[in-house]
Scaffold this motif. Structure first.
Motif, PDB file in Angstrom:
ATOM      1  N   LYS A 132       0.819  -1.221   0.000  1.00 23.34           N
ATOM      2  CA  LYS A 132       0.000   0.000   0.000  1.00 23.34           C
ATOM      3  C   LYS A 132       0.856   1.276   0.000  1.00 23.34           C
ATOM      4  O   LYS A 132       0.326   2.374  -0.084  1.00 23.34           O
ATOM      5  CB  LYS A 132      -0.947  -0.003   1.209  1.00 23.34           C
ATOM      6  N   SER A 133       2.182   1.130   0.084  1.00 24.17           N
ATOM      7  CA  SER A 133       3.039   2.317   0.151  1.00 24.17           C
ATOM      8  C   SER A 133       3.305   2.929  -1.232  1.00 24.17           C
ATOM      9  O   SER A 133       3.828   4.031  -1.323  1.00 24.17           O
ATOM     10  CB  SER A 133       4.364   1.981   0.837  1.00 24.17           C
ATOM     11  N   THR A 134       2.977   2.205  -2.310  1.00 26.07           N
ATOM     12  CA  THR A 134       3.094   2.816  -3.642  1.00 26.07           C
ATOM     13  C   THR A 134       1.692   3.081  -4.170  1.00 26.07           C
ATOM     14  O   THR A 134       0.735   2.404  -3.765  1.00 26.07           O
ATOM     15  CB  THR A 134       3.799   1.865  -4.635  1.00 26.07           C
ATOM     16  N   SER A 135       1.582   4.045  -5.099  1.00 27.48           N
ATOM     17  CA  SER A 135       0.237   4.382  -5.588  1.00 27.48           C
ATOM     18  C   SER A 135      -0.348   3.225  -6.394  1.00 27.48           C
ATOM     19  O   SER A 135      -1.528   2.913  -6.281  1.00 27.48           O
ATOM     20  CB  SER A 135       0.276   5.671  -6.406  1.00 27.48           C
ATOM     21  N   TRP A 136       0.500   2.560  -7.204  1.00 27.83           N
ATOM     22  CA  TRP A 136      -0.040   1.429  -7.970  1.00 27.83           C
ATOM     23  C   TRP A 136      -0.396   0.256  -7.055  1.00 27.83           C
ATOM     24  O   TRP A 136      -1.379  -0.453  -7.290  1.00 27.83           O
ATOM     25  CB  TRP A 136       0.913   1.003  -9.089  1.00 27.83           C
ATOM     26  N   GLY A 137       0.401   0.072  -5.989  1.00 23.64           N
ATOM     27  CA  GLY A 137       0.115  -1.007  -5.039  1.00 23.64           C
ATOM     28  C   GLY A 137      -1.190  -0.759  -4.300  1.00 23.64           C
ATOM     29  O   GLY A 137      -1.992  -1.665  -4.068  1.00 23.64           O
ATOM     30  N   ARG A 138      -1.395   0.505  -3.955  1.00 20.25           N
ATOM     31  CA  ARG A 138      -2.639   0.893  -3.268  1.00 20.25           C
ATOM     32  C   ARG A 138      -3.853   0.618  -4.167  1.00 20.25           C
ATOM     33  O   ARG A 138      -4.860   0.071  -3.744  1.00 20.25           O
ATOM     34  CB  ARG A 138      -2.557   2.391  -2.932  1.00 20.25           C
ATOM     35  N   LYS A 139      -3.694   0.986  -5.453  1.00 23.39           N
ATOM     36  CA  LYS A 139      -4.806   0.763  -6.393  1.00 23.39           C
ATOM     37  C   LYS A 139      -5.106  -0.732  -6.512  1.00 23.39           C
ATOM     38  O   LYS A 139      -6.251  -1.164  -6.483  1.00 23.39           O
ATOM     39  CB  LYS A 139      -4.452   1.344  -7.765  1.00 23.39           C
ATOM     40  N   TYR A 140      -4.037  -1.517  -6.613  1.00 18.34           N
ATOM     41  CA  TYR A 140      -4.207  -2.972  -6.715  1.00 18.34           C
ATOM     42  C   TYR A 140      -4.927  -3.514  -5.471  1.00 18.34           C
ATOM     43  O   TYR A 140      -5.887  -4.278  -5.575  1.00 18.34           O
ATOM     44  CB  TYR A 140      -2.838  -3.640  -6.894  1.00 18.34           C
ATOM     45  N   TYR A 141      -4.467  -3.072  -4.300  1.00 18.69           N
ATOM     46  CA  TYR A 141      -5.093  -3.523  -3.048  1.00 18.69           C
ATOM     47  C   TYR A 141      -6.586  -3.168  -3.043  1.00 18.69           C
ATOM     48  O   TYR A 141      -7.441  -4.016  -2.745  1.00 18.69           O
ATOM     49  CB  TYR A 141      -4.381  -2.884  -1.854  1.00 18.69           C
ATOM     50  N   ASP A 142      -6.898  -1.924  -3.399  1.00 16.34           N
ATOM     51  CA  ASP A 142      -8.304  -1.489  -3.392  1.00 16.34           C
ATOM     52  C   ASP A 142      -9.140  -2.297  -4.390  1.00 16.34           C
ATOM     53  O   ASP A 142     -10.265  -2.696  -4.091  1.00 16.34           O
ATOM     54  CB  ASP A 142      -8.415   0.009  -3.717  1.00 16.34           C
ATOM     55  N   ASP A 143      -8.583  -2.531  -5.576  1.00 15.49           N
ATOM     56  CA  ASP A 143      -9.308  -3.316  -6.587  1.00 15.49           C
ATOM     57  C   ASP A 143      -9.544  -4.745  -6.107  1.00 15.49           C
ATOM     58  O   ASP A 143     -10.589  -5.351  -6.359  1.00 15.49           O
ATOM     59  CB  ASP A 143      -8.531  -3.345  -7.911  1.00 15.49           C
ATOM     60  N   MET A 144      -8.548  -5.294  -5.426  1.00 18.26           N
ATOM     61  CA  MET A 144      -8.679  -6.665  -4.901  1.00 18.26           C
ATOM     62  C   MET A 144      -9.774  -6.733  -3.842  1.00 18.26           C
ATOM     63  O   MET A 144     -10.581  -7.664  -3.822  1.00 18.26           O
ATOM     64  CB  MET A 144      -7.341  -7.126  -4.311  1.00 18.26           C
ATOM     65  N   VAL A 145      -9.782  -5.737  -2.955  1.00 20.14           N
ATOM     66  CA  VAL A 145     -10.788  -5.721  -1.890  1.00 20.14           C
ATOM     67  C   VAL A 145     -12.184  -5.557  -2.497  1.00 20.14           C
ATOM     68  O   VAL A 145     -13.141  -6.250  -2.106  1.00 20.14           O
ATOM     69  CB  VAL A 145     -10.491  -4.602  -0.869  1.00 20.14           C
ATOM     70  N   ALA A 146     -12.298  -4.673  -3.509  1.00 17.85           N
ATOM     71  CA  ALA A 146     -13.591  -4.464  -4.153  1.00 17.85           C
ATOM     72  C   ALA A 146     -14.072  -5.749  -4.826  1.00 17.85           C
ATOM     73  O   ALA A 146     -15.269  -6.062  -4.818  1.00 17.85           O
ATOM     74  CB  ALA A 146     -13.488  -3.338  -5.174  1.00 17.85           C
ATOM     75  N   ALA A 147     -13.139  -6.505  -5.394  1.00 15.37           N
ATOM     76  CA  ALA A 147     -13.530  -7.711  -6.141  1.00 15.37           C
ATOM     77  C   ALA A 147     -13.798  -8.902  -5.233  1.00 15.37           C
ATOM     78  O   ALA A 147     -14.739  -9.668  -5.452  1.00 15.37           O
ATOM     79  CB  ALA A 147     -12.434  -8.061  -7.150  1.00 15.37           C
ATOM     80  N   HIS A 148     -12.952  -9.102  -4.240  1.00 19.03           N
ATOM     81  CA  HIS A 148     -13.020 -10.352  -3.465  1.00 19.03           C
ATOM     82  C   HIS A 148     -13.492 -10.146  -2.022  1.00 19.03           C
ATOM     83  O   HIS A 148     -13.662 -11.130  -1.306  1.00 19.03           O
ATOM     84  CB  HIS A 148     -11.633 -11.010  -3.398  1.00 19.03           C
ATOM     85  N   GLY A 149     -13.652  -8.904  -1.583  1.00 12.52           N
ATOM     86  CA  GLY A 149     -13.904  -8.648  -0.163  1.00 12.52           C
ATOM     87  C   GLY A 149     -12.569  -8.590   0.563  1.00 12.52           C
ATOM     88  O   GLY A 149     -11.588  -9.221   0.146  1.00 12.52           O
ATOM     89  N   GLN A 150     -12.507  -7.838   1.671  1.00 19.03           N
ATOM     90  CA  GLN A 150     -11.223  -7.599   2.327  1.00 19.03           C
ATOM     91  C   GLN A 150     -10.568  -8.877   2.832  1.00 19.03           C
ATOM     92  O   GLN A 150      -9.366  -9.098   2.666  1.00 19.03           O
ATOM     93  CB  GLN A 150     -11.394  -6.609   3.487  1.00 19.03           C
TER      94      GLN A 150
END
Lengths: 161, 424
Positions: free
Chosen positions: B269-287
């Motif tokens: 989550k410390s990089t902007s692309w990593g943060r986006k990936y994390y958010d997309d993953m949570v949106a798709a699969h649940g946290q």
């Protein structure tokens, strides 16, 4: 390509390439690494289409710090694919030199005969270099090694290329 | 005629006889009983995304063409002209609208149907409809992975894989927010002078990394400061037998230890692309699922007999001779993720798995050494006893051992024995 390059420059470039070949044949890892500039790119592609290395795998794609780690691993002696080390003899030929301002672009063919585990292998390829003139010598800013068997199944090619 | 081999004499619960790596008769039996009779991995759907795309591969040593026909259906065709057996496809991959045998000009479409015979009036009563390129009886898929069975299968692919194995494939694919991997970034191909089983044993071997790969781990420590203790004798990582000879190195418990879990998620989550990936993953699969998949980091498994799904890659093992094997390693990119993540997967792959990289060739060196060593036939047994006394059966039917235990190899060999006896 060579029309702008003086005979003296070509001779100096050839001499540099022969020294590099000797360092590789001697498995002189540190000596070979020292030929590279502080900012550099070392690339062995694995496809003939010159695909973008950020989207497609290569045999190796390194910046300076990755190249240093790659070489340190070999120096430490527990890289078993090079224990025992390959013995090799290589020839460099068809050297073409073009000066672009302070940079010198070079292509050269190589033929390396490598012996390891009682098995003798021959690898051929072409290397492309961007050299920077530093003091009276050169430093490698870019090296791209295009193996003849670029997309073939590889045996052990963990010696220097 | 050769004497039939008594396989019971070659595989014990805790040891394997050296001849299984060397005997040409056993190799011939393997091609018949394992590769020509069961489910075999042949490729991934994403390798041939468009109509006419094809890729050459093998089932055992039998050459096949994997292609996508005009109805967008996947086909597996044997690469053997029905006339006089020349291969009809020469390129490793590409796009075509037909396959033509260049020996006498017989031509087949993407279904394998024979569409053209030069000077056809020279044949009397030749039924072209009976001369399509041969095909395996059955193709089945799981999340883009394509498996073929040459005869009508005794059990479905899903039964053959079993739930614990499919769960692991899910871990691998769910690293993408849309659940799809793309095997489209090229591949590294390696050959070695040893049995194909050596690569299968090694892929899920948690005992060797601290020794064979010590130079690689030292490099990682130098670069990142991280000390790698995953494969120590007291590590809480494990190995599992998943059933049907499928096996797994299980990092879940090890990676979920809170400081490792937090470091991994925080780093991402410390990089902007990593943060986006994390958010997309949570949106798709649940946290919960998203964090679990990211922390565990995909999977590390073997699917008997010829597929390895490991970290960021799909690995296919191709037997050539008793003492010669080709391995194709392809990084799987994740669909719908930031480019930076896929580029990182490619670079990580190369660091360890490329032919000039820092890991796989140290394994291959060991396979060559084993193949040389088993030429010694005095005291012929290889010992696979490690951890036999401490492995435990889990409620889901899988068997778990400590990461350095040989639970996974024992399971592979017991399944090998079963198949070699049953498919006589």
């Amino acid at each position: 390509m060579t029309k702008n390059s003086s005979g003296e420059l070509i001779q100096r470039v050839e001499s540099f390439l022969y020294q590099e070949a000797q360092l590789m044949d001697d498995n002189n890892y540190q000596g070979w690494l020292d030929l590279f500039d502080q900012e550099c790119n070392y690339w062995i592609p694995s496809n003939r289409e010159d695909l973008d290395p950020s989207k497609h795998i290569s045999i190796l794609y390194c910046d300076r710090s990755m190249l240093e780690q790659h070489i340190k691993r070999l120096i430490e002696g527990k890289a078993f694919a090079q224990s025992p080390k390959s013995r090799s003899i290589r020839s460099v030929s068809n050297v073409l030199v073009a000066q672009q301002g302070s940079m010198i672009d070079v292509t050269a063919n190589f033929l390396v005969t490598e012996l390891r585990g009682h098995q003798q292998n021959i690898h051929a390829g072409r290397s492309e270099y961007s050299l920077r003139v530093a003091n009276s010598d050169f430093l490698i800013q870019k090296k791209k090694v295009i193996l003849l068997g670029i997309d073939e199944p590889q045996d052990n090619v963990t010696f220097l290329l | 005629m050769r004497q039939s081999i008594n396989y019971d004499d070659l595989v014990r619960p805790d040891a394997v006889h050296g001849s299984v790596y060397t005997d040409p008769d056993i190799f011939a039996d393997e091609l018949q009983r394992i590769y020509a009779k069961g489910w075999v991995y042949v490729g991934h759907e994403s390798e041939i995304p468009n109509t006419g795309d094809f890729k050459r591969s093998t089932i055992g040593t039998q050459p096949i063409i994997l292609c996508r026909d005009k109805q967008n259906k996947l086909q597996v065709l044997f690469n053997r002209c029905r006339h006089r057996a020349a291969t009809v496809c020469q390129e490793d991959c590409g796009n075509a609208n037909r396959f033509r045998c260049e020996y006498h000009g017989w031509t087949y479409d993407l279904h394998g149907t024979l569409t053209g015979i030069p000077y056809e009036d020279g044949y009397n009563n030749l039924d072209k409809s009976q001369l399509a390129l041969s095909k395996p009886a059955c193709l089945e898929f799981y999340r883009g992975f394509i498996f073929a069975s040459i005869p009508e299968p005794k059990i479905s692919l899903q039964q053959s894989l079993g739930k614990p194995t499919m769960d692991q494939i899910d871990y691998f694919c769910d690293l993408s927010p849309c659940g799809e991997v793309l095997v489209q970034a090229g591949s590294a191909k390696l050959v070695y002078n040893g049995s194909w089983k050596l690569q299968m044993e090694n892929s899920i071997d948690g005992y060797h990394p601290n020794f064979t790969h010590q130079s690689f781990f030292k490099t990682i420590t130098r670069m990142t400061g991280a000390k790698i203790d995953t494969f120590n004798g007291d590590s809480i990582a494990g190995v599992r037998a998943l059933g049907q000879g499928n096996t797994h190195i299980d990092y879940a418990a090890y990676n979920h230890v809170s400081q490792r879990k937090d470091a991994r998620l925080h780093g991402l989550k410390s990089t902007s692309w990593g943060r986006k990936y994390y958010d997309d993953m949570v949106a798709a699969h649940g946290q919960k699922r998203a964090e679990d998949v990211i922390v565990v980091g995909g999977t590390h498994m073997n699917i008997f007999p010829n597929l390895v799904v490991l970290g960021q890659q799909v690995r296919t093992i191709r037997p050539i001779r008793p003492d010669r094997t080709e391995v194709e390693l392809a990084p799987a990119l994740l669909k719908d993720v930031p480019d930076e993540l896929n580029t990182m997967r490619i670079r990580q792959f190369e660091q360890f798995y490329s032919p000039h990289g820092g890991g796989i060739h140290d394994d291959i060196e060991m396979f060559n050494r084993v193949q040389e060593g088993v030429q010694c036939t005095m005291d012929p047994w290889l010992i696979f006893q490690r951890g036999l006394h401490r492995e435990e059966q889990l409620p889901d039917g899988t068997v778990r051992g400590q990461v350095t235990d040989e639970t996974s190899q024992r399971a592979m060999w017991q399944h090998w024995l079963k198949v070699m006896q049953e498919n006589d």
